[in-house]
Write a protein that holds these residues in place. Structure first.
Motif, PDB file in Angstrom:
ATOM      1  N   ARG A   1       0.844  -1.184   0.000  1.00 35.05           N
ATOM      2  CA  ARG A   1       0.000   0.000   0.000  1.00 35.05           C
ATOM      3  C   ARG A   1       0.880   1.233   0.000  1.00 35.05           C
ATOM      4  O   ARG A   1       2.024   1.205   0.452  1.00 35.05           O
ATOM      5  CB  ARG A   1      -0.948   0.002   1.200  1.00 35.05           C
ATOM      6  CG  ARG A   1      -0.280   0.019   2.567  1.00 35.05           C
ATOM      7  CD  ARG A   1      -1.339  -0.212   3.649  1.00 35.05           C
ATOM      8  NE  ARG A   1      -0.744  -0.148   4.984  1.00 35.05           N
ATOM      9  CZ  ARG A   1      -1.423  -0.418   6.106  1.00 35.05           C
ATOM     10  NH1 ARG A   1      -2.718  -0.768   6.045  1.00 35.05           N
ATOM     11  NH2 ARG A   1      -0.817  -0.319   7.269  1.00 35.05           N
ATOM     12  N   GLN A   2       0.330   2.303  -0.534  1.00 33.83           N
ATOM     13  CA  GLN A   2       1.107   3.526  -0.663  1.00 33.83           C
ATOM     14  C   GLN A   2       0.213   4.734  -0.526  1.00 33.83           C
ATOM     15  O   GLN A   2      -0.731   4.914  -1.292  1.00 33.83           O
ATOM     16  CB  GLN A   2       1.819   3.571  -2.012  1.00 33.83           C
ATOM     17  CG  GLN A   2       2.774   4.734  -2.169  1.00 33.83           C
ATOM     18  CD  GLN A   2       3.614   4.620  -3.427  1.00 33.83           C
ATOM     19  OE1 GLN A   2       3.238   3.942  -4.381  1.00 33.83           O
ATOM     20  NE2 GLN A   2       4.762   5.272  -3.429  1.00 33.83           N
ATOM     21  N   ALA A   3       0.530   5.552   0.450  1.00 35.41           N
ATOM     22  CA  ALA A   3      -0.156   6.819   0.653  1.00 35.41           C
ATOM     23  C   ALA A   3       0.576   7.903  -0.127  1.00 35.41           C
ATOM     24  O   ALA A   3       1.774   7.776  -0.400  1.00 35.41           O
ATOM     25  CB  ALA A   3      -0.178   7.155   2.134  1.00 35.41           C
TER      26      ALA A   3
ATOM     27  N   LYS B   1       4.393   9.068   0.318  1.00 38.12           N
ATOM     28  CA  LYS B   1       5.087   8.088   1.153  1.00 38.12           C
ATOM     29  C   LYS B   1       5.585   6.934   0.303  1.00 38.12           C
ATOM     30  O   LYS B   1       5.139   6.727  -0.818  1.00 38.12           O
ATOM     31  CB  LYS B   1       4.152   7.584   2.260  1.00 38.12           C
ATOM     32  CG  LYS B   1       3.773   8.635   3.274  1.00 38.12           C
ATOM     33  CD  LYS B   1       3.070   8.008   4.470  1.00 38.12           C
ATOM     34  CE  LYS B   1       2.798   9.040   5.548  1.00 38.12           C
ATOM     35  NZ  LYS B   1       2.173   8.428   6.747  1.00 38.12           N
TER      36      LYS B   1
ATOM     37  N   THR C   1      -6.325   3.598   5.441  1.00 39.71           N
ATOM     38  CA  THR C   1      -6.764   4.298   4.234  1.00 39.71           C
ATOM     39  C   THR C   1      -5.596   4.598   3.323  1.00 39.71           C
ATOM     40  O   THR C   1      -4.636   5.244   3.725  1.00 39.71           O
ATOM     41  CB  THR C   1      -7.464   5.616   4.616  1.00 39.71           C
ATOM     42  OG1 THR C   1      -8.655   5.320   5.335  1.00 39.71           O
ATOM     43  CG2 THR C   1      -7.799   6.428   3.369  1.00 39.71           C
ATOM     44  N   THR C   2      -5.656   4.100   2.113  1.00 43.10           N
ATOM     45  CA  THR C   2      -4.657   4.381   1.088  1.00 43.10           C
ATOM     46  C   THR C   2      -4.958   3.531  -0.141  1.00 43.10           C
ATOM     47  O   THR C   2      -5.966   2.827  -0.178  1.00 43.10           O
ATOM     48  CB  THR C   2      -3.234   4.092   1.601  1.00 43.10           C
ATOM     49  OG1 THR C   2      -2.282   4.579   0.636  1.00 43.10           O
ATOM     50  CG2 THR C   2      -2.992   2.607   1.815  1.00 43.10           C
TER      51      THR C   2
ATOM     52  N   GLN D   1      -8.391   1.741  -4.281  1.00 40.24           N
ATOM     53  CA  GLN D   1      -8.471   2.655  -3.141  1.00 40.24           C
ATOM     54  C   GLN D   1      -9.284   2.023  -2.015  1.00 40.24           C
ATOM     55  O   GLN D   1     -10.391   1.519  -2.234  1.00 40.24           O
ATOM     56  CB  GLN D   1      -9.117   3.969  -3.565  1.00 40.24           C
ATOM     57  CG  GLN D   1      -9.347   4.958  -2.429  1.00 40.24           C
ATOM     58  CD  GLN D   1      -8.056   5.553  -1.904  1.00 40.24           C
ATOM     59  OE1 GLN D   1      -7.174   5.938  -2.673  1.00 40.24           O
ATOM     60  NE2 GLN D   1      -7.942   5.664  -0.579  1.00 40.24           N
TER      61      GLN D   1
ATOM     62  N   THR E   1     -10.761   3.261   1.697  1.00 38.43           N
ATOM     63  CA  THR E   1     -10.980   4.414   2.573  1.00 38.43           C
ATOM     64  C   THR E   1     -11.756   3.950   3.794  1.00 38.43           C
ATOM     65  O   THR E   1     -12.834   3.363   3.665  1.00 38.43           O
ATOM     66  CB  THR E   1     -11.752   5.518   1.844  1.00 38.43           C
ATOM     67  OG1 THR E   1     -11.035   5.907   0.673  1.00 38.43           O
ATOM     68  CG2 THR E   1     -11.932   6.731   2.751  1.00 38.43           C
TER      69      THR E   1
END
Length: 122
Positions: A38-40, A43, A91-92, A117, A119
Protein backbone atom coordinates in the motif's frame (compact mmCIF):
# COMPACT_ATOMS: atom_id res chain seq x y z
CA UNK A 1 3.93 -11.62 -19.23
CA UNK A 2 1.55 -11.47 -16.26
CA UNK A 3 -1.23 -8.94 -15.81
CA UNK A 4 -2.77 -8.17 -12.44
CA UNK A 5 -6.16 -6.56 -11.83
CA UNK A 6 -7.26 -5.59 -8.33
CA UNK A 7 -10.83 -5.15 -7.17
CA UNK A 8 -12.79 -4.88 -3.96
CA UNK A 9 -11.67 -1.53 -2.65
CA UNK A 10 -14.16 1.00 -1.35
CA UNK A 11 -15.38 2.99 1.61
CA UNK A 12 -15.99 1.34 4.97
CA UNK A 13 -16.43 2.49 8.54
CA UNK A 14 -13.77 1.88 11.15
CA UNK A 15 -14.07 -1.64 12.51
CA UNK A 16 -15.52 -2.90 9.27
CA UNK A 17 -14.14 -5.32 6.71
CA UNK A 18 -13.26 -5.48 3.02
CA UNK A 19 -11.89 -8.21 0.80
CA UNK A 20 -9.54 -7.27 -1.99
CA UNK A 21 -9.05 -9.55 -4.96
CA UNK A 22 -6.20 -9.70 -7.44
CA UNK A 23 -6.88 -11.61 -10.63
CA UNK A 24 -3.74 -12.69 -12.46
CA UNK A 25 -3.52 -13.65 -16.10
CA UNK A 26 -0.63 -15.21 -17.95
CA UNK A 27 0.89 -18.66 -18.42
CA UNK A 28 2.86 -18.62 -15.16
CA UNK A 29 0.48 -16.67 -12.94
CA UNK A 30 -0.38 -19.57 -10.63
CA UNK A 31 3.30 -20.37 -10.00
CA UNK A 32 4.34 -16.98 -8.70
CA UNK A 33 4.69 -15.71 -5.15
CA UNK A 34 2.47 -12.69 -4.70
CA UNK A 35 2.13 -9.78 -2.34
CA UNK A 36 0.05 -6.80 -1.34
CA UNK A 37 1.52 -3.36 -0.76
CA UNK A 38 0.00 0.00 0.00
CA UNK A 39 1.11 3.53 -0.66
CA UNK A 40 -0.16 6.82 0.65
CA UNK A 41 0.53 10.07 -1.22
CA UNK A 42 4.06 11.27 -0.63
CA UNK A 43 5.09 8.09 1.15
CA UNK A 44 7.02 5.01 0.15
CA UNK A 45 5.23 1.86 -0.90
CA UNK A 46 4.70 -0.26 2.21
CA UNK A 47 4.62 -4.04 2.52
CA UNK A 48 1.31 -5.47 3.75
CA UNK A 49 1.30 -9.22 3.14
CA UNK A 50 2.72 -11.90 0.85
CA UNK A 51 2.05 -15.52 0.00
CA UNK A 52 4.14 -18.28 -1.53
CA UNK A 53 3.12 -19.78 -4.85
CA UNK A 54 1.55 -22.80 -3.15
CA UNK A 55 -0.14 -20.80 -0.44
CA UNK A 56 1.69 -22.76 2.24
CA UNK A 57 3.59 -19.75 3.55
CA UNK A 58 2.24 -16.31 4.39
CA UNK A 59 3.94 -13.17 5.65
CA UNK A 60 2.51 -10.03 7.23
CA UNK A 61 3.53 -6.58 8.28
CA UNK A 62 3.28 -6.08 12.03
CA UNK A 63 0.73 -3.32 11.49
CA UNK A 64 -1.79 -5.73 9.96
CA UNK A 65 -0.96 -9.02 11.67
CA UNK A 66 -4.06 -10.52 13.26
CA UNK A 67 -6.39 -8.29 11.23
CA UNK A 68 -5.56 -9.10 7.59
CA UNK A 69 -5.40 -12.51 5.93
CA UNK A 70 -3.83 -13.26 2.56
CA UNK A 71 -4.90 -16.33 0.61
CA UNK A 72 -4.93 -17.60 -2.94
CA UNK A 73 -6.94 -19.84 -5.23
CA UNK A 74 -4.58 -21.06 -7.94
CA UNK A 75 -7.43 -22.66 -9.87
CA UNK A 76 -8.82 -19.15 -10.31
CA UNK A 77 -5.43 -17.41 -10.50
CA UNK A 78 -6.62 -15.07 -7.78
CA UNK A 79 -5.09 -13.77 -4.57
CA UNK A 80 -7.22 -12.30 -1.81
CA UNK A 81 -6.62 -9.92 1.05
CA UNK A 82 -9.28 -10.16 3.73
CA UNK A 83 -9.10 -7.01 5.84
CA UNK A 84 -10.93 -7.02 9.16
CA UNK A 85 -11.06 -4.51 12.01
CA UNK A 86 -10.13 -1.75 9.63
CA UNK A 87 -8.72 1.48 10.99
CA UNK A 88 -8.63 4.98 9.48
CA UNK A 89 -4.86 4.64 9.15
CA UNK A 90 -5.42 1.75 6.71
CA UNK A 91 -6.76 4.30 4.23
CA UNK A 92 -4.66 4.38 1.09
CA UNK A 93 -4.20 2.72 -2.31
CA UNK A 94 -3.50 -1.02 -2.22
CA UNK A 95 -1.44 -2.72 -4.90
CA UNK A 96 -1.13 -6.35 -5.86
CA UNK A 97 2.28 -7.60 -7.01
CA UNK A 98 3.73 -10.83 -8.36
CA UNK A 99 7.18 -12.41 -8.69
CA UNK A 100 9.52 -10.69 -6.24
CA UNK A 101 13.07 -10.10 -7.43
CA UNK A 102 14.60 -10.74 -4.02
CA UNK A 103 12.51 -10.49 -0.87
CA UNK A 104 8.80 -10.69 -0.27
CA UNK A 105 9.01 -7.62 1.93
CA UNK A 106 10.47 -5.02 -0.42
CA UNK A 107 8.49 -3.42 -3.27
CA UNK A 108 10.69 -4.97 -5.94
CA UNK A 109 8.37 -7.23 -7.85
CA UNK A 110 8.27 -7.87 -11.56
CA UNK A 111 4.54 -7.30 -12.03
CA UNK A 112 2.14 -4.79 -10.48
CA UNK A 113 -1.54 -4.08 -10.60
CA UNK A 114 -3.06 -0.63 -11.04
CA UNK A 115 -4.13 -0.28 -7.42
CA UNK A 116 -7.44 -0.04 -5.63
CA UNK A 117 -8.47 2.65 -3.14
CA UNK A 118 -9.45 1.70 0.39
CA UNK A 119 -10.98 4.41 2.57
CA UNK A 120 -11.82 3.83 6.22
CA UNK A 121 -13.92 6.49 7.89
CA UNK A 122 -13.78 7.17 11.61
Amino acid sequence: QVQLVESGGGLVQAGGALRLSCAASGPTASNLPMGWFRQAPGKEREFVAAISWSGAYTYYADSVKGRFTISRDNAKNTVYLQMNSLKPEDTTVYYCAADPYHSYYTPEYRYWGQGTQVTVSS
